[in-house]
Design a protein around this motif. Structure first.
Motif, short mmCIF file in Angstrom:
data_model
loop_
_atom_site.label_atom_id
_atom_site.label_comp_id
_atom_site.label_asym_id
_atom_site.label_seq_id
_atom_site.Cartn_x
_atom_site.Cartn_y
_atom_site.Cartn_z
N PHE A 78 -95.06 -48.00 29.25
CA PHE A 78 -95.78 -47.29 28.19
C PHE A 78 -97.28 -47.55 28.37
O PHE A 78 -97.72 -48.70 28.41
N ILE A 79 -98.02 -46.47 28.46
CA ILE A 79 -99.47 -46.53 28.68
C ILE A 79 -100.16 -45.92 27.46
O ILE A 79 -99.70 -44.94 26.89
N ASN A 80 -101.28 -46.50 27.06
CA ASN A 80 -102.00 -46.05 25.85
C ASN A 80 -101.17 -46.42 24.61
O ASN A 80 -101.56 -47.25 23.82
N GLY A 81 -100.05 -45.74 24.43
CA GLY A 81 -99.06 -46.19 23.46
C GLY A 81 -99.27 -45.73 22.04
O GLY A 81 -98.52 -46.12 21.15
N GLY A 82 -100.29 -44.89 21.78
CA GLY A 82 -100.44 -44.35 20.45
C GLY A 82 -99.45 -43.25 20.18
O GLY A 82 -98.68 -42.83 21.05
#
Length: 983
Positions: free
Chosen positions: A125-129
């Motif tokens: 998961f990247i950034n994750g917002g």
């Protein structure tokens, strides 16, 4: 003779004893980093917009495919299957709004298998917002909240903490994104694609696409982040896209089939890798293998990537591997390189000389205002939920939280979505708002009619700020025979302000358009009274029919040019005055009696006609792009004289410049041109081309007209190229004076002439700007089959958007004194007084049976003037999330730019504070652990940095929180524990 020869050759081939066979090829995909070679990091990804051409749900389940064939559910299903097939394959995912939808539909068995992918690093998961937020038009509190929601989901379900910021599609990048929404989240790096075309050209030449970015002058290197800008867009190099219908040549490695091309494709790959390596520092480069809504058939991508890894590594000229941005960041860090330093931001963004993406700073102003209003409401609602106590009951704020989160998407609050998608965002927010009624009483009953001597309107006014507050409350009423009493039953001063005819017209039209019927009763006045409110608390007021002669509210005195002998009129109670010309109705002077500042100030209105794209360059003005084709001043036609209203609490000036600016709209299109409406504030100040705009409501950034800090700007668009996003305010200064203007939603702003501030208020276009939305920005409201443009009604410096009252504030101060006003009033704009109503037959009974005045803090305490509570949220019984923000930058104010201190015992006087844990900004890890893991980067800085001192550890005995300038600290508080300790 030819035929027998061909036959002989054919037969000779068929009878050859060394015939070639086709068989299974086990592709070796287990490559890792190889020192001494160029390493190409394959990063498989799909950029999935949380609404744009279709709604968020339509994108998820694949609805409305006549607009676009996109189905995120297919993407995730397909990717998981491909990852299960090969443990070396990887994939990154960004938008938790979509992943949550997919996750709750999975079986327990599938969830366990996916958790295995996450734990092994195959799925990251990247950034994750909840979304990939916009960076120009949201408020920083909204950005923190939406990312916190996504990070909480990831931590709760997978125990993971995202390491990388991934803002690949927003249209310019803010300083707040770098330090606050990057480093303070604990991210090790940040990556994006869109920067100005001139900036990109220079960075490609200088090998400065990868930098260390210090977004905050106040926090400096303590909050810097490694930042990578892609050399092109966020897709692979040309010839390497492999969705099922893409045209890039796949590797054909079956020797029995025609078009065998392994060596040809390997050579193409090596050439593309070398080209990118020539503009990148170190021997590591990243290839983004994907783009918008890709991997709906994931095997078409992974089959080709498997082959390229296998054959390119056999070739040996470069090395290629499955990777993620985290792995790429670690490789860059291990290279021990010294990186260029970047400060400031990346606004404005242009993708060619006539295409500045500065129109969206203002696009859909009603929606922008709605999002900002509900954001302030959500902040206050969480406070009230904490004070009331949930007692184990689930929070009612989840729906509103989710709706506001996806509204921060870079095609949502930006105003760049299609109309039906804008309506979907607004509906979701409205539903969320209705599910969390304030103080358990109705928020919006009809206040117009108070019908009997015994009936009272109960007005509860709540102050979400941590300091005391005096504010004028305005509610619509139909009778002039009314009075107002405070919570002790004492009558207080009140004033009646006549409603504008234009206000009544807008109310009638919009009520019919959105409710299906015209209002049954039309209010005649605004009833205004001054409310005195404690910090984080409320007071109660009672509006009723006046029971004796002379006790009713004071009716405003009305003056017009016809009944006024003086040629100038000063309005404004107290020390602040605005002077107007009676003849022209124009503002001429601003007077600050307290600071002894009096200066010439003029306000005017104008508009730009939008370019229609029919000249040599087909670029038109649209939802994204601002390309003016002409500048026009709106002259006061004098058909309706200005009206000046005076009273004990407030003064107003009502103006109608022409039939469609009173002030503003519906914007006419009958002349065949789109229009972008502006207001100008003009002074005689000598500002040397310099002005200052905020970054998402936090830091103010210096702007110089026709200049950029990172390259020599070639000026092609002298208006659009000098526009910047304004979320909190904009100001100019000279040797003695500051002129500040504050706003309550994102707008575009600039200073195109010395001593002047210009803000764009509204836009209505006739052409699409060819940036993908495929729809003209032309918001309309229809009643009885008649449609007109969206109306924005301005009243002096107050304008009304739909049912949303918005304000634009102006002030002139002595040099160095403006920051106090900008920061204090800026907080009051974001967190307005919340007013709730109910009707009561007997006010005395209400007073006896209800708490009529309340403050959540100790009666002797209020927060320091440079600190705000930006989150106070009960997570479950006895557990609270608290965020405190220092409101000033270093050196911004002589009094308030130092270390601030908050006494937690005074902030929570009726609670025994147990465990106090400081967390990262998104509350998904301990701050101490974040600092231990933080990567340290070498920076090629020209000057030695001054030492940055941040707030110290919280002492477990005195429980005082220190905050350095621009610092935000996040804490988990546990109440009623047997002992006090801090971690």
């Amino acid at each position: 003779m030819a035929f027998p020869l061909l036959f002989l050759l054919f037969c000779t081939f068929c009878s050859s004893p060394s015939a070639i066979y086709s068989t299974f090829i086990p592709y070796n995909t287990s490559a890792s980093v190889v020192s001494g070679k160029i390493n190409v990091h394959f990063v498989p990804h799909s950029h999935d917009d949380v609404g744009w051409l279709k709604t968020v749900d339509q994108y998820y389940f694949g609805g409305n495919n006549s607009i676009r064939g996109a189905c995120v559910q297919n993407v995730l299903d397909s990717v998981m299957s491909s990852l299960f097939e090969d443990k070396n394959r990887k994939f990154i995912y960004v938008e938790m709004a979509f992943f949550q939808r997919w996750w709750r539909q999975q079986s327990s068995g599938m969830k366990e298998r996916v958790k295995g992918l996450v734990n092994s690093g195959q799925l990251e998961f990247i950034n994750g917002g909840m979304c990939m937020h916009d960076e120009a038009t949201p408020h920083y509190i909204d950005l923190i909240d939406q990312t916190t929601l996504g990070h909480k989901f990831i931590k709760d379900e997978f125990g993971q903490i995202p390491r990388v910021g991934w803002q690949i599609d927003p249209f310019g990048h803010s300083a707040v994104q770098a330090y606050l929404l990057g480093a303070e989240f604990g991210f090790d790096s940040l990556f994006f694609a869109r920067i100005d075309y001139q900036d990109r050209a220079k960075r490609l030449q200088d090998k400065t696409l990868e930098v260390v970015w210090r977004g905050s002058q106040s926090l400096g290197s303590t909050s810097q982040i490694f930042t990578g800008i892609f050399p092109r867009h966020y897709d692979p190099p040309d010839g390497f896209t492999f969705e099922i219908n893409d045209v890039s040549p796949p590797i054909q490695d079956d020797v029995l089939l025609f078009d065998y091309n392994v060596q040809e494709r390997v050579s193409d790959f090596v050439a593309a890798a070398l080209a990118q390596a020539n503009v990148t520092r170190t021997n590591h480069i990243m290839w983004l293998m994907g783009t918008d809504f890709r991997y709906q058939y994931a095997n078409s991508w992974y089959r080709q990537m498997d082959k390229f890894i296998h054959y390119v590594n056999q070739d040996g000229r470069v090395n290629v591997l499955y990777s993620t941005p985290s792995m790429y960041t670690d490789a860059k860090h291990a290279a021990n390189e010294e990186w260029p330093l970047k400060t400031g931001d990346f606004f404005p963004y242009a993708d060619h000389q006539n295409a500045y993406w500065t129109g969206y700073f203002t696009s859909r102003p009603a929606f922008k205002g709605f999002v900002r209003t509900m954001s302030g409401y959500y902040l206050a609602a969480r406070q009230l939920e904490f004070f009331r106590g949930r007692s184990g009951v689930a929070s009612k704020l989840g729906v509103l939280a989710d709706a506001l989160a996806i509204a921060q998407h870079h095609d949502a609050v930006s105003g760049t979505q299609r109309q039906h998608v804008a309506a979907d965002y607004a509906l979701r927010i409205s539903i969320g708002y209705k599910e969390c009624p304030l103080l358990n009483i109705s928020y919006c009953p009809p206040t117009e009619s108070i019908s009997s001597d015994e009936q009272s309107l109960v007005v509860v006014a709540y102050n979400p700020l941590g300091w005391k507050r005096e504010e004028v409350i305005r509610i619509p009423v139909s009778s002039e025979n009314v009075e107002v009493r405070d919570s002790n039953g004492i009558q207080i001063e009140s004033q009646l302000v006549p409603l504008l005819n234009a206000t009544s017209r807008v109310r009638t039209i919009y009520a019919k358009a959105y409710t299906g019927h015209f209002p049954s009763e039309m209010p005649k006045y605004w009833l205004a009274f001054s409310a005195s409110l404690p910090p984080l608390g409320f007071n109660t007021y009672f509006v009723s029919v006046a029971n004796q002669t002379g006790s009713s509210s004071i009716l405003s005195l009305v003056h017009t040019a016809e009944n006024t002998k003086a040629r100038t009129v000063e309005v404004g109670p107290g020390n602040l005055k605005l002077r107007f010309s009676v003849d022209s109705g124009e503002l001429t002077h601003f007077i600050n009696g307290r600071s002894l500042v009096a200066t010439s100030v003029e306000q005017s209105y104008g508009y730009y006609t939008g370019n229609d794209g029919t000249n040599k360059d087909p670029q038109a003005s649209g939802a994204y792009v601002f390309r003016p084709n002409g500048t026009f001043t709106v002259k006061n036609l004098g058909q309706v004289p200005s009206t000046f209203l005076r009273g004990p609490l407030l003064d107003e000036v009502h103006q109608q410049l022409n039939p469609w600016i009173s002030q503003i709209g519906p914007i006419p299109l009958d002349d065949g041109t789109g229009k972008e409406i502006t207001t100008q504030i003009k002074t005689t100040m000598k500002t040397n081309k310099t002005f200052y705009t905020d970054s998402n409501g936090r830091d103010f950034i210096k702007r110089v007209r026709d200049q950029r800090t990172d390259w020599d700007l070639e000026v092609n668009q002298p208006v659009a190229g000098n526009y910047y996003p304004v979320n909190l305010g904009i100001y100019v200064e000279d040797d003695t004076t500051e002129l500040s203007v504050l706003v309550d939603r994102s707008v575009g702003g600039s200073s195109l002439v010395d001593g002047q501030i210009e803000l764009m208020l509204h836009r209505r276009m006739l052409h699409d700007d060819m940036r993908g939305v495929g729809e003209v920005l032309n918001e309309i409201v229809c009643v009885l089959d008649e449609c007109e443009g969206l109306t924005k009604l301005l009243n002096g410096f107050v304008y009304i958007l739909l049912q949303i009252v918005g304000k634009m504030f102006l002030r002139v101060d002595q040099l160095g004194e403006g920051a106090k006003w900008r920061r204090t009033v800026g907080q009051e704009i974001y967190s307005p007084v919340l007013v709730a109503f109910t009707k009561q037959q007997d006010a005395s009974k209400w007073m006896e049976s209800h708490v009529n005045s309340f403050s959540g803090v100790d009666p002797s305490y209020s927060l320091p003037n440079n600190v705000a509570v930006i989150t106070l949220q009960e997570l479950k019984v006895g557990e609270v999330l608290l965020r405190l923000a220092h409101l000033y930058e270093i050196g911004e104010d002589k009094d308030y730019s130092g270390m601030a201190r908050v006494e937690l015992k005074m902030l929570f006087p009726n609670k025994k504070i147990g465990k106090v844990t400081e967390l990262s900004l998104s509350a998904n890890q301990k701050r101490s652990e974040l600092e231990k893991r933080r990567l340290v980067w070498k920076v090629a800085a020209k000057e030695e940095e001054s030492k940055v001192v941040r707030g110290g550890a919280v002492d477990p005995d005195n429980l005082v929180v220190e905050l350095a300038p621009m610092e935000i600290r996040t804490f988990f508080l546990n109440f009623d524990s047997p002992q006090i300790y801090v971690s």
